[in-house]
Design a protein around this motif. Structure first.
Motif, PDB file in Angstrom:
ATOM      1  N   ALA A 165       0.824  -1.209   0.000  1.00 25.87           N
ATOM      2  CA  ALA A 165       0.000   0.000   0.000  1.00 25.87           C
ATOM      3  C   ALA A 165       0.858   1.258   0.000  1.00 25.87           C
ATOM      4  N   LYS A 166       2.026   1.169   0.642  1.00 25.85           N
ATOM      5  CA  LYS A 166       2.884   2.341   0.763  1.00 25.85           C
ATOM      6  C   LYS A 166       3.698   2.597  -0.494  1.00 25.85           C
ATOM      7  N   TYR A 167       4.224   1.523  -1.086  1.00 22.27           N
ATOM      8  CA  TYR A 167       5.181   1.691  -2.189  1.00 22.27           C
ATOM      9  C   TYR A 167       4.646   1.253  -3.552  1.00 22.27           C
ATOM     10  N   ARG A 168       3.606   0.449  -3.567  1.00 20.38           N
ATOM     11  CA  ARG A 168       3.090  -0.058  -4.846  1.00 20.38           C
ATOM     12  C   ARG A 168       1.591   0.191  -4.934  1.00 20.38           C
ATOM     13  N   SER A 169       1.168   1.403  -4.646  1.00 23.86           N
ATOM     14  CA  SER A 169      -0.257   1.697  -4.510  1.00 23.86           C
ATOM     15  C   SER A 169      -1.039   1.447  -5.788  1.00 23.86           C
ATOM     16  N   SER A 170      -0.411   1.552  -6.945  1.00 18.57           N
ATOM     17  CA  SER A 170      -1.136   1.383  -8.202  1.00 18.57           C
ATOM     18  C   SER A 170      -1.248  -0.071  -8.637  1.00 18.57           C
ATOM     19  N   SER A 171      -0.517  -0.991  -7.967  1.00 21.14           N
ATOM     20  CA  SER A 171      -0.472  -2.380  -8.431  1.00 21.14           C
ATOM     21  C   SER A 171      -1.834  -3.055  -8.378  1.00 21.14           C
ATOM     22  N   SER A 172      -2.627  -2.739  -7.339  1.00 20.83           N
ATOM     23  CA  SER A 172      -3.886  -3.450  -7.149  1.00 20.83           C
ATOM     24  C   SER A 172      -4.883  -3.174  -8.260  1.00 20.83           C
ATOM     25  N   ARG A 173      -4.650  -2.163  -9.085  1.00 16.30           N
ATOM     26  CA  ARG A 173      -5.575  -1.854 -10.171  1.00 16.30           C
ATOM     27  C   ARG A 173      -5.054  -2.317 -11.528  1.00 16.30           C
TER      28      ARG A 173
END
Length: 424
Positions: A165-173
């Protein structure tokens, strides 16, 4: 006057049509198939071990919920029996189909987050199971050891998702592509997906999967070349899009990791300190040509004799002369844990506990345990913390810091301590 009023009415009608069209387009986008994207990930909210009895036939897209009723009844009985001992565990909700995770579930997820904050840790683990299918391993109840192993899993997932959530916030989309699942092996009978992390017990895990799949009767019967060069186990990227998404949504996904520096030294010792017909000519020759001054003709011809300091120069060079390799690549690149919601995160350092706990969770045969033998260079000591420090002592403080920075996400996501006191 009448002509002007008619013109204004036509303009208003045209504007209304445009607005309705734009609204319809937005609605269509919002209702698009949610399986095109990885499911929304929330740190520490769900514990997705979906445990069912082995099935031999399960067409993609078929409903599996019918098998959940009896296990849930057993779980309720087990939890009720624990109440008198002061272990307050909440029974999960009724089973939910995990394949279609769209906006409909988000209000429910928000309610769960509020409930979880008020729950004891062990209760939260069970309530976080979004599929509602957790059952205690056969012949075992929720004793203190089993609860502690569940809490360990909850903590590992929490730490991992906080880092994501802190460093890869865009990954989940992002959409899951075949490249993201190319290191994941499939075992259909017990519905297991295993992401291979080399030098973290992967050879023996693939042996276990082969036994689970009925391809061998014992892990000791499977040779090293059969494990790594055979085609008995399927990779997830060999399936079509529907097969990939179906298995990601309904199978139990697991990976095992290892302390990054220790894993790196283990890979170096295996590939460069022993004869190797691939790594010496492909990697060794390129490393020696670039980083060894006055390398001998014999060294340049064979690629043998690479030193650890030369190997680290290659690894940390942004213009390295030969590409990366899975044996020293980041776990975050191999398994995409910020994109794929792994249900179980094991560690090499606690392999026996974690592996046998996982086998119990998936209802593996009781006589199947994780093998501990070392099938390559078996006379050589395993790479330990002490041996790792001996190798890294050959490097300067700056090189150690750069190596730590290189593996920083793996250290952070899997909660490993800094291996040297002078690192920052």
């Amino acid at each position: 006057m009448t002509l002007r009023a008619g013109t204004m009415r036509l303009a208003c009608m045209f504007s209304s049509i445009l607005l309705f069209g734009a609204a319809g387009l937005l609605l269509f986008i919002s209702l698009e198939d949610s399986t095109e994207l990885a499911p929304p990930q929330v740190p520490g909210v769900k514990f997705n071990i979906r445990l069912q009895q082995p099935h031999n036939d399960f067409p993609p897209g078929s409903s599996q919920d019918g098998g959940f009723k009896a296990p849930m009844e057993r779980l309720t009985q087990d939890l009720s029996s624990q109440a008198s001992r002061g272990l307050h565990l909440l029974t999960p909700d009724h089973p939910q189909a995990h394949l279609n995770m769209g906006a409909r579930l988000r209000p429910r997820q928000r309610r769960r987050r509020l409930l979880i904050k008020k729950m004891p840790a062990a209760a939260a683990i069970l309530a976080n199971n979004s599929a509602g299918t957790f059952v205690w391993p056969a012949a075992r109840g929720p004793d203190g050891h089993w609860v502690s192993l569940l809490q360990r899993q909850q903590e590992r997932k929490r730490v991992m998702w906080e880092a994501c959530a802190k460093y890869r916030s865009s990954s989940s989309r992002r959409a899951v592509t075949p490249r993201h699942v190319s290191r994941i092996f499939v075992e259909d009978r017990h519905r297991v997906l295993y992401c291979e992390v080399p030098k973290a017990g992967c050879s023996n895990w693939k042996r276990v999967l082969m036994v689970l799949a009925g391809l061998a009767s014992s892990t000791t019967d499977i040779q090293h070349n059969t494990v790594h060069y055979g085609s008995a186990l399927k990779r997830l990227d060999t399936f079509d899009r529907q097969g990939i998404l179906h298995r990601l949504s309904t199978y139990t996904k697991m990976l095992f990791v290892r302390e990054p520096f220790e894993r790196l030294v283990s890979a170096f010792r295996d590939k460069f300190e022993h004869p190797n017909s691939y790594y010496h000519p492909v990697f060794g020759k390129a490393i020696l040509a670039r980083y060894r001054a006055n390398a001998s003709r014999e060294a340049l011809r064979t690629g043998s004799g690479v030193r650890f300091s030369e190997f680290m120069q290659y690894l940390l060079d942004v213009h390295r002369p030969v590409g990366m390799d899975i044996h020293w690549d980041h776990v975050s690149r191999l398994c995409s844990p910020c994109l794929i919601d792994y249900d179980f995160v094991g560690k090499f350092e606690s392999m026996e506990d974690d592996a046998n706990f996982f086998l119990s969770l998936i209802h593996a045969p009781q006589n199947l345990t994780f093998p501990r033998f070392k099938d390559r260079h078996s006379q050589e000591a395993r790479t330990t913390t002490r041996i790792t420090h001996q190798y890294f002592a050959q490097l300067s403080a700056l090189q150690r810091q750069r190596a730590y920075d290189f593996y920083y996400m793996d250290y952070l996501m899997f909660n490993y301590s800094k291996p040297f006191a002078d690192l920052y």
